[in-house]
Design a protein around this motif. Structure first.
Motif, PDB file in Angstrom:
ATOM      1  N   LEU A  18      -5.116  -9.031 -15.257  1.00 42.59           N
ATOM      2  CA  LEU A  18      -4.862  -8.190 -16.319  1.00 42.59           C
ATOM      3  C   LEU A  18      -6.149  -7.986 -17.239  1.00 42.59           C
ATOM      4  O   LEU A  18      -6.469  -6.870 -17.822  1.00 42.59           O
ATOM      5  CB  LEU A  18      -3.584  -8.651 -17.033  1.00 42.59           C
ATOM      6  CG  LEU A  18      -2.351  -8.676 -16.408  1.00 42.59           C
ATOM      7  CD1 LEU A  18      -1.306  -8.977 -17.494  1.00 42.59           C
ATOM      8  CD2 LEU A  18      -2.189  -7.398 -15.583  1.00 42.59           C
ATOM      9  N   THR A  47       4.624  -4.974 -16.413  1.00 42.07           N
ATOM     10  CA  THR A  47       3.338  -3.977 -16.056  1.00 42.07           C
ATOM     11  C   THR A  47       3.759  -2.836 -15.289  1.00 42.07           C
ATOM     12  O   THR A  47       2.961  -1.837 -15.056  1.00 42.07           O
ATOM     13  CB  THR A  47       2.241  -4.993 -15.657  1.00 42.07           C
ATOM     14  OG1 THR A  47       2.543  -5.491 -14.439  1.00 42.07           O
ATOM     15  CG2 THR A  47       1.570  -5.844 -16.465  1.00 42.07           C
ATOM     16  N   ILE A  91      -2.780  -0.677 -19.669  1.00 45.46           N
ATOM     17  CA  ILE A  91      -3.880  -1.664 -19.375  1.00 45.46           C
ATOM     18  C   ILE A  91      -4.981  -0.686 -18.450  1.00 45.46           C
ATOM     19  O   ILE A  91      -6.022  -0.906 -18.689  1.00 45.46           O
ATOM     20  CB  ILE A  91      -3.112  -2.742 -18.471  1.00 45.46           C
ATOM     21  CG1 ILE A  91      -2.561  -3.645 -19.710  1.00 45.46           C
ATOM     22  CG2 ILE A  91      -4.680  -3.587 -18.164  1.00 45.46           C
ATOM     23  CD1 ILE A  91      -1.928  -4.797 -19.054  1.00 45.46           C
ATOM     24  N   VAL A  93      -3.616  -9.305 -23.236  1.00 50.47           N
ATOM     25  CA  VAL A  93      -4.104  -9.583 -22.026  1.00 50.47           C
ATOM     26  C   VAL A  93      -4.724 -11.082 -21.971  1.00 50.47           C
ATOM     27  O   VAL A  93      -4.670 -11.979 -21.395  1.00 50.47           O
ATOM     28  CB  VAL A  93      -4.986  -8.617 -21.222  1.00 50.47           C
ATOM     29  CG1 VAL A  93      -4.188  -7.421 -20.894  1.00 50.47           C
ATOM     30  CG2 VAL A  93      -6.395  -8.476 -21.774  1.00 50.47           C
TER      31      VAL A  93
END
Length: 362
Positions: free
Chosen positions: A69, A196, A205, A229
């Protein structure tokens, strides 16, 4: 669809070469040790080479999850190895100094303190990168350098040993017949995948990683995404540190988590995530971590000298990365050029316009 088209489609997948490498390593281990895939049940617990790879690879899996990430946001976290050392040192010191290290409450308190401190460290990295705009490699290099010193201060330069049965469960115990480290790594992977891939967080992201300025203009709070993150990466590293120290029932500030950041970065790259940010693959990083750990096991199985283990690992990683590179992929999928057209005889009508003109002229 013919076989060449199927092969071309498979080789274009980011997961094809990592999976193929993992299968090749497994086959090599079977050739050397025919009982490589055998799994035994003793006292309700699973034992075998595969189980050992999963258990020993759990810390790398955790660190690779957080690193994935971070890299997806165009960042890098070099401090995870130091956080591993700090987490284990802090937990072992608290348990060793407690009147009763076998008290589950003491172990829970030690683990909680380690995780909270990792939140602080991750927040520090995120603050330097997202708020002050320091380059991620420099921001995390600060903690990478100072973190070992912090761990040494916690342990006072000594190797702290503990004899706590509840704490040993984290890295060497069993839950539901499986090593507890595997269960913990699986839970963390499920949490990361859930947030996610089932929420907008993953898309945000990727957006920040592809173009941070455009994301900011679109109303995305890129600073908050980047900060999150780095905090998650620190928490994953802290849990890995608890696993490592629990497995050996000791905290060594010098060697705990040494080079684990490199293994995590290699696992992420092998899994197909680009260091330039943007699209990422948690599944690919998971496979990459298995490749790293299986490769380490293979080196010892086939009898390669330990001093050249890193060289052997580097050669395999280079081969996988080259097979995934855009230049090699373009050459592999380059279609055969079409044969040149035969020459047109002089006086031949070659276009509809010319044909129509010739008809009118006639």
């Amino acid at each position: 669809m013919n076989i060449p088209d199927i092969w071309r489609g498979l080789t274009r997948s980011r997961l094809f070469w990592p999976v193929l490498t993992l299968v090749a390593l497994a086959i090599l281990n079977v050739v050397v040790a025919p009982n490589f895939f055998s799994i035994q049940v003793k006292d309700g617990h699973l034992f075998g080479s595969i189980i050992d790879i999963l258990r020993n690879g759990a810390p790398t899996i955790l660190v690779a999850l957080g690193m994935t990430l971070v890299i997806a946001t165009r960042g890098i976290d070099l401090s995870v190895g130091a956080i591993v050392a700090i987490s284990g040192a802090l937990a072992c010191t608290i348990i060793a100094d407690a009147p009763d290290g076998n008290n589950p409450g003491t172990v829970v308190f030690a683990v909680a303190v380690s995780l909270v401190f990792s939140l602080v460290l991750g927040s520090w990295n995120g603050l330097l990168v997202s708020v002050f705009g320091i380059q991620p490699i420099i921001a995390t290099l600060i903690l990478m350098t100072a973190g070992r010193g912090i761990a040494m201060l916690i342990t006072e330069g000594q190797i702290i040993t503990v004899s706590s049965a509840p704490y040993k469960v984290i890295g060497a115990g069993y839950w539901f017949g499986l090593p507890a480290s595997i269960v913990i790594a699986g839970i963390m992977f499920a949490i990361a995948a859930l947030f996610t891939r089932r929420t907008a967080l993953g898309l945000l992201i990727e957006s920040v990683g592809i173009n941070p300025e455009a994301s900011r203009l679109a109303g995305i709070r890129s600073r908050g995404i980047i900060w999150t993150v780095y905090v998650f990466s620190a928490v994953c590293a802290a849990i890995a540190g608890l696993m490592i120290s629990s497995n050996v029932t000791a905290a060594d500030a010098n060697s705990a988590g040494l080079y684990i950041e490199m293994d995590a970065i290699l696992a992420v790259v092998i899994g197909g995530t680009s260091l330039a940010g943007g699209r990422y693959s948690l599944t690919g990083s998971l496979i990459g971590a298995f490749v790293i750990q299986t490769l380490t096991t293979t080196v010892y199985t086939i009898g390669i000298a330990p001093e050249i283990t890193l060289v052997f690992k580097a050669l395999v990683v280079i081969a996988v990365c080259l097979l995934q590179s855009p230049v090699v992929q373009a050459r592999m999928h380059r279609r055969k050029a079409a044969p040149p057209l035969p020459p047109v005889p002089s006086g031949t009508i070659t276009t509809p316009v010319a044909a129509e003109t010739a008809g009118v002229a006639s």
